[in-house]
Design an enzyme around this catalytic site. Structure first.
Site, short mmCIF file in Angstrom:
data_model
loop_
_atom_site.label_atom_id
_atom_site.label_comp_id
_atom_site.label_asym_id
_atom_site.label_seq_id
_atom_site.Cartn_x
_atom_site.Cartn_y
_atom_site.Cartn_z
N GLU A 71 3.98 -8.90 1.28
CA GLU A 71 3.48 -8.05 0.19
C GLU A 71 3.17 -8.91 -1.04
OE1 GLU A 71 5.42 -4.24 -0.82
OE2 GLU A 71 5.25 -4.86 -2.92
N TYR A 107 -0.42 0.12 -0.51
CA TYR A 107 -1.34 1.26 -0.60
C TYR A 107 -1.50 1.69 -2.05
CZ TYR A 107 -3.90 5.37 0.85
OH TYR A 107 -4.90 6.29 1.04
#
Ligand code: 6SY
Ligand code: ZN
Ligand code: ZN
Length: 254
Positions: A71, A107
């Site tokens: 991430e 997202y």
């Protein structure tokens, strides 16, 4: 061809003395990460490196010590460096990586997908792919946890790098005796039983001809107590840059 390997970490999943077992390989002027675990951003930072120096990442399987740093990698590349790294991943893992691991954090507006952050190259098992100039990697499905896809790597035909895997004596014999493997980096749990990893007592049953090709990684914090107790096998140390000889696949610290 110059091939250098520097482990960002050589620790097992819960180790605290060493970082997660992730490798940084340079070849042909480019840099590949093999796995990018939780501790990869800090390990890179301590080595004085940045994610901007990474051209590609290849994943062995979905456990946090192998993917937990993705991430930050994705966000840094998008918002700081403004480019997409290449992501090499088994075709069986693509959906799981996004839907079950990365989507929650990555997202946001504009319906991003895995491809919004990475140039994704799905790899079929058994196919050889040139991931860096002069660096070909073939994925080999190996057993780790029941019903969990997991892959070990064959690098430039002669270098076997285990994803986390249980001990498989037949595979190791076949790699060396029939498939010209000359160098093995293997995960090693120091204490038995080896239920989801190969453990040292199992690896010590290998013949001398295989042990002498084998380097141990993904080990626990009490590794210093095992130095000198690994037969002909040697430990790989994190952060040391090792040069792999292109002809005989011997390993030497630079
Ligand atoms: O069925 C299981 C699932 C997981 N585990 C532990 O969780 C760790 C996850 O990362 P790892 O694959 O490097 O090592 C694993 C083991 O330490 C386990 O012992 N049995
Ligand atoms: Zn692991
Ligand atoms: Zn694992």
């Amino acid at each position: 061809m110059d091939l250098n390997v520097q482990m960002l970490g050589t620790g097992s999943a819960f180790a605290k003395a060493n970082y997660n077992n992730n490798a940084m390989i340079t070849a042909g002027g480019q840099t590949l990460l093999i796995d990018c675990g939780i501790t990869a951003p800090l390990a890179l930072h301590e080595l004085g490196r940045t994610f901007n120096e990474i051209d590609a990442v290849l994943l062995t399987h979905i456990h946090a010590d192998h993917i937990g740093g993705l991430e930050e990698f994705a966000f840094q590349m998008k918002f700081i460096y403004g480019r997409k790294p290449r992501l090499y991943i088994a075709d069986t893992l693509v959906e799981q990586l996004w839907e079950c691991s990365l989507k929650g954090g990555l997202y946001q507006d504009e319906n991003p997908t895995l491809a919004s952050y990475f140039d994704v190259y799905p790899i079929a098992e058994g196919t050889s792919v040139e991931v860096l100039p002069e660096l070909r990697i073939k994925l080999l499905a190996t057993a780790h946890i029941p019903n969990k896809p997991n892959y070990s790597l064959i690098i430039n035909d002669h270098f076997f790098y285990s994803g986390d895997t249980v001990f498989n004596q037949d595979l190791l014999h076949s790699l060396v005796q029939e498939q010209q493997v000359r160098l093995i980096f293997h995960d090693c749990q120091l204490h038995p039983p080896g239920i989801v990893h190969a453990c040292l007592s199992q690896l010590l049953t290998l013949p001398a001809s295989i042990q002498e090709l084998t380097y141990l990684m993904h080990y626990g914090d009490d590794k210093p107590e095992f130095v000198g107790r690994t037969g002909l096998m040697r430990f790989i140390d994190q952060h040391v840059v090792y040069h792999i000889d292109p002809l005989n696949f011997t390993v030497n610290p630079l």
